[in-house]
Design an enzyme around this catalytic site. Structure first.
Site, PDB file in Angstrom:
ATOM      1  N   TYR A 120       9.764 -10.579 -15.858  1.00  0.00           N
ATOM      2  CA  TYR A 120      10.349 -11.350 -16.961  1.00  0.00           C
ATOM      3  C   TYR A 120       9.356 -12.379 -17.503  1.00  0.00           C
ATOM      4  CZ  TYR A 120      14.620  -9.117 -15.453  1.00  0.00           C
ATOM      5  OH  TYR A 120      15.550  -8.159 -15.136  1.00  0.00           O
TER       6      TYR A 120
ATOM      7  N   ASP B 108      10.699 -17.354 -10.320  1.00  0.00           N
ATOM      8  CA  ASP B 108      10.719 -16.004 -10.882  1.00  0.00           C
ATOM      9  C   ASP B 108       9.505 -15.205 -10.407  1.00  0.00           C
ATOM     10  OD1 ASP B 108      10.433 -13.926 -13.205  1.00  0.00           O
ATOM     11  OD2 ASP B 108      12.414 -14.822 -13.450  1.00  0.00           O
TER      12      ASP B 108
ATOM     13  N   ARG C  40      17.983  -5.196  -9.108  1.00  0.00           N
ATOM     14  CA  ARG C  40      19.143  -5.830  -8.512  1.00  0.00           C
ATOM     15  C   ARG C  40      20.400  -5.421  -9.284  1.00  0.00           C
ATOM     16  NH1 ARG C  40      20.521 -11.964  -9.658  1.00  0.00           N
ATOM     17  NH2 ARG C  40      21.484 -10.866 -11.379  1.00  0.00           N
ATOM     18  N   GLY C  41      20.352  -5.543 -10.608  1.00  0.00           N
ATOM     19  CA  GLY C  41      21.518  -5.259 -11.437  1.00  0.00           C
ATOM     20  C   GLY C  41      22.378  -6.499 -11.625  1.00  0.00           C
TER      21      GLY C  41
ATOM     22  N   ARG D 114      16.709   6.633 -29.633  1.00  0.00           N
ATOM     23  CA  ARG D 114      16.419   7.028 -31.013  1.00  0.00           C
ATOM     24  C   ARG D 114      14.924   7.290 -31.150  1.00  0.00           C
ATOM     25  NH1 ARG D 114      20.582   5.298 -34.656  1.00  0.00           N
ATOM     26  NH2 ARG D 114      22.134   4.135 -33.477  1.00  0.00           N
TER      27      ARG D 114
ATOM     28  N   GLN E   4      10.729  -7.119 -19.212  1.00  0.00           N
ATOM     29  CA  GLN E   4      11.735  -7.342 -20.247  1.00  0.00           C
ATOM     30  C   GLN E   4      10.981  -7.378 -21.575  1.00  0.00           C
ATOM     31  OE1 GLN E   4      14.526  -6.986 -21.537  1.00  0.00           O
ATOM     32  NE2 GLN E   4      15.653  -8.255 -20.074  1.00  0.00           N
TER      33      GLN E   4
ATOM     34  N   HIS F   6       5.731   0.362 -21.900  1.00  0.00           N
ATOM     35  CA  HIS F   6       7.040   0.946 -21.621  1.00  0.00           C
ATOM     36  C   HIS F   6       7.892   0.688 -22.856  1.00  0.00           C
ATOM     37  CE1 HIS F   6      10.329   2.366 -19.112  1.00  0.00           C
ATOM     38  NE2 HIS F   6      11.047   1.290 -19.385  1.00  0.00           N
TER      39      HIS F   6
ATOM     40  N   PHE G 293      21.634  -9.511 -28.203  1.00  0.00           N
ATOM     41  CA  PHE G 293      21.247  -8.928 -26.929  1.00  0.00           C
ATOM     42  C   PHE G 293      20.185  -9.800 -26.244  1.00  0.00           C
ATOM     43  CE2 PHE G 293      18.691  -5.377 -24.868  1.00  0.00           C
ATOM     44  CZ  PHE G 293      19.545  -5.268 -23.789  1.00  0.00           C
TER      45      PHE G 293
ATOM     46  N   TYR H   6      20.480   2.860 -15.125  1.00  0.00           N
ATOM     47  CA  TYR H   6      21.594   2.996 -14.190  1.00  0.00           C
ATOM     48  C   TYR H   6      22.633   1.977 -14.593  1.00  0.00           C
ATOM     49  CZ  TYR H   6      23.513   3.781  -9.481  1.00  0.00           C
ATOM     50  OH  TYR H   6      24.282   4.116  -8.407  1.00  0.00           O
TER      51      TYR H   6
HETATM   52  P1  FAD Z   1      15.241  -9.507  -9.688  1.00  0.00           P
HETATM   53  O1  FAD Z   1      13.881  -9.140 -10.118  1.00  0.00           O
HETATM   54  O2  FAD Z   1      15.610  -9.292  -8.295  1.00  0.00           O
HETATM   55  O3  FAD Z   1      15.537 -10.994 -10.062  1.00  0.00           O
HETATM   56  C1  FAD Z   1      15.254 -11.435 -11.375  1.00  0.00           C
HETATM   57  C2  FAD Z   1      15.035 -12.913 -11.349  1.00  0.00           C
HETATM   58  O4  FAD Z   1      16.246 -13.588 -11.172  1.00  0.00           O
HETATM   59  C3  FAD Z   1      14.151 -13.277 -10.217  1.00  0.00           C
HETATM   60  O5  FAD Z   1      12.934 -13.682 -10.714  1.00  0.00           O
HETATM   61  C4  FAD Z   1      14.854 -14.360  -9.443  1.00  0.00           C
HETATM   62  O6  FAD Z   1      14.067 -15.518  -9.455  1.00  0.00           O
HETATM   63  C5  FAD Z   1      16.121 -14.562 -10.150  1.00  0.00           C
HETATM   64  N1  FAD Z   1      17.236 -14.358  -9.275  1.00  0.00           N
HETATM   65  C6  FAD Z   1      17.682 -13.202  -8.787  1.00  0.00           C
HETATM   66  N2  FAD Z   1      18.756 -13.385  -8.023  1.00  0.00           N
HETATM   67  C7  FAD Z   1      18.987 -14.700  -8.051  1.00  0.00           C
HETATM   68  C8  FAD Z   1      19.963 -15.529  -7.457  1.00  0.00           C
HETATM   69  N3  FAD Z   1      20.919 -15.014  -6.692  1.00  0.00           N
HETATM   70  N4  FAD Z   1      19.902 -16.847  -7.713  1.00  0.00           N
HETATM   71  C9  FAD Z   1      18.934 -17.377  -8.499  1.00  0.00           C
HETATM   72  N5  FAD Z   1      17.973 -16.631  -9.079  1.00  0.00           N
HETATM   73  C10 FAD Z   1      18.008 -15.328  -8.858  1.00  0.00           C
HETATM   74  N6  FAD Z   1      20.145  -3.260 -15.296  1.00  0.00           N
HETATM   75  C11 FAD Z   1      20.980  -2.245 -14.964  1.00  0.00           C
HETATM   76  O7  FAD Z   1      22.139  -2.472 -14.636  1.00  0.00           O
HETATM   77  N7  FAD Z   1      20.535  -0.942 -14.977  1.00  0.00           N
HETATM   78  C12 FAD Z   1      19.268  -0.618 -15.318  1.00  0.00           C
HETATM   79  O8  FAD Z   1      18.903   0.562 -15.311  1.00  0.00           O
HETATM   80  C13 FAD Z   1      18.369  -1.673 -15.671  1.00  0.00           C
HETATM   81  N8  FAD Z   1      17.078  -1.406 -15.996  1.00  0.00           N
HETATM   82  C14 FAD Z   1      16.227  -2.453 -16.279  1.00  0.00           C
HETATM   83  C15 FAD Z   1      14.894  -2.151 -16.568  1.00  0.00           C
HETATM   84  C16 FAD Z   1      13.985  -3.181 -16.848  1.00  0.00           C
HETATM   85  C17 FAD Z   1      12.545  -2.814 -17.143  1.00  0.00           C
HETATM   86  C18 FAD Z   1      14.434  -4.534 -16.856  1.00  0.00           C
HETATM   87  C19 FAD Z   1      13.478  -5.641 -17.195  1.00  0.00           C
HETATM   88  C20 FAD Z   1      15.768  -4.818 -16.568  1.00  0.00           C
HETATM   89  C21 FAD Z   1      16.671  -3.801 -16.271  1.00  0.00           C
HETATM   90  N9  FAD Z   1      18.015  -4.058 -15.957  1.00  0.00           N
HETATM   91  C22 FAD Z   1      18.851  -3.012 -15.641  1.00  0.00           C
HETATM   92  C23 FAD Z   1      18.548  -5.439 -15.978  1.00  0.00           C
HETATM   93  C24 FAD Z   1      18.568  -6.108 -14.590  1.00  0.00           C
HETATM   94  O9  FAD Z   1      19.407  -5.390 -13.726  1.00  0.00           O
HETATM   95  C25 FAD Z   1      19.096  -7.529 -14.765  1.00  0.00           C
HETATM   96  O10 FAD Z   1      18.185  -8.298 -15.501  1.00  0.00           O
HETATM   97  C26 FAD Z   1      19.483  -8.239 -13.491  1.00  0.00           C
HETATM   98  O11 FAD Z   1      20.121  -9.465 -13.827  1.00  0.00           O
HETATM   99  C27 FAD Z   1      18.319  -8.587 -12.590  1.00  0.00           C
HETATM  100  O12 FAD Z   1      17.879  -7.499 -11.894  1.00  0.00           O
HETATM  101  P2  FAD Z   1      16.307  -7.479 -11.446  1.00  0.00           P
HETATM  102  O13 FAD Z   1      16.067  -6.345 -10.549  1.00  0.00           O
HETATM  103  O14 FAD Z   1      15.494  -7.592 -12.649  1.00  0.00           O
HETATM  104  O15 FAD Z   1      16.325  -8.823 -10.606  1.00  0.00           O
END
Ligand code: FAD
Length: 299
Positions: free
Chosen positions: A148, A161, A107-108, A275, A179, A269, A219, A49
């Site tokens: 992560y 985390d 979260r994104g 590709r 990740q 995963h 990246f 997304y």
């Molecule tokens: P979360 O799991 O909610 O948080 C990640 C970590 O960051 C947490 O452990 C927390 O400790 C820390 N954290 C979160 N918020 C805060 C805060 N405000 N202050 C301090 N620490 C904080 N991105 C996209 O846009 N689209 C996708 O489809 C997409 N798919 C993904 C699929 C996978 C398998 C992975 C691993 C990542 C993907 N991402 C995607 C990237 C992801 O959106 C980013 O890494 C984003 O920064 C964190 O989202 P999350 O849901 O992983 O965060």
């Protein structure tokens, strides 16, 4: 070198991650990739997304086509950044209409860019755990979340985390997809900490076959993933020899998965980058059998 893949014949499961095409030629590439990878019988495929909700329409279109034209179980990613609860719920309603049952809840990152500090939308979900709880309230979804092994770049420390992961699991996530990482010791240590924290859901390693080491390094630094020096050594002589480089890339990913299997991992995963050839070469090295999925087959 192909290390001992013949010793582990029992099945393992894979899922494939795709991103929605951003241009017409990428559209063709995606569908050729989907067609080529179908034979490997993924448990599910997932569609990312876009950042800040920017590619909602391409994600929906890709998910729709996968569901309508293939027998693949399709998971749709969803982020809650820069969106009100109503906006997220509207996307979920569209997913439901399409027949999506599995959502990868994230979260994104803010549209303003990775590294910009995250501020929840005033009417939005406060964090990913809230999104997971919200999804549970909206339907009987199978929910995956992120994890992560080298901590998210914004996390203050590994405990914070893992606490986030725990809250996502407690809110109802069924599994976490990690990740990418290249050092299996890092993953194993992470898994020990996750289990010690009382998190029991499956943690599925995310595997990134390396199409291009230089691009990957750029990246990876943004994702907080380390790229160990042994990879420089493995790819050193092949920069201008794409055919051999592809062989090395397949060896590297297959060896990583083979080693993880020896450590007890059964689910993977795979980040396909839309590709097929490299992913296919990895699975071939692992001795996975090909089978053409029956179109529209119902169990
Ligand atoms: P979360 O799991 O909610 O948080 C990640 C970590 O960051 C947490 O452990 C927390 O400790 C820390 N954290 C979160 N918020 C805060 C805060 N405000 N202050 C301090 N620490 C904080 N991105 C996209 O846009 N689209 C996708 O489809 C997409 N798919 C993904 C699929 C996978 C398998 C992975 C691993 C990542 C993907 N991402 C995607 C990237 C992801 O959106 C980013 O890494 C984003 O920064 C964190 O989202 P999350 O849901 O992983 O965060």
């Amino acid at each position: 070198m192909r290390t001992g893949h013949h010793q582990l014949r029992e099945p393992f499961s894979v899922s494939f991650e795709f991103f929605p095409p951003k241009a017409p030629e990428m559209e063709t590439q995606l569908w050729e990739t989907v067609e080529a990878l179908r034979v490997w019988n993924p448990d599910f495929v997932s569609v990312t997304y876009g950042a800040g909700g920017s590619t909602k329409a391409p994600t929906l279109a890709t998910v729709r086509r996968l569901i309508e034209e293939t027998p693949l179980v399709t998971a749709a990613h969803l982020t809650c950044v820069d969106a009100s609860r109503e906006e997220v719920q509207a996307v979920v309603a569209e997913y439901k209409t399409l027949g999506v049952r599995h959502i990868v809840a994230l979260r994104g990152d803010p549209a303003s860019g990775v590294g910009t500090s995250y501020v929840p939308h005033p009417d939005g979900f406060g964090d990913t755990a809230e999104l997971v709880a919200g999804l549970r309230a909206l339907g009987d979804f199978d929910i995956s979340v992120s994890a992560y092994p080298e901590k998210h770049p914004e996390s203050h420390n590994m405990d914070a985390d893992i606490d986030t992961l725990k809250r996502k699991a407690d809110a109802g996530a069924a599994r976490a997809l990690t990740q990418f990482f290249f050092d299996n010791d890092i993953f194993e240590r992470y898994l020990d900490k996750v289990r010690a924290a009382g998190i029991t859901i499956p943690i599925v390693p995310g595997i990134m076959p390396i199409q291009n080491l230089t691009q990957l390094k750029r990246f990876a630094s943004r994702c907080g993933a380390s790229v160990p020096a042994f990879l420089d050594a493995r790819f050193a002589d092949y920069e201008d020899r794409p055919a051999e480089r592809a062989q090395v890339a397949a060896d590297v990913a297959a060896e990583q998965m083979d080693d993880l299997r020896r450590r007890g991992v059964d689910d993977f995963h795979i980040y396909t980058m839309n590709r097929a050839p490299l992913v296919g070469a990895v699975l071939e090295r692992l001795g996975r059998s090909r089978r053409r999925a029956q179109s529209g087959a119902a169990a």
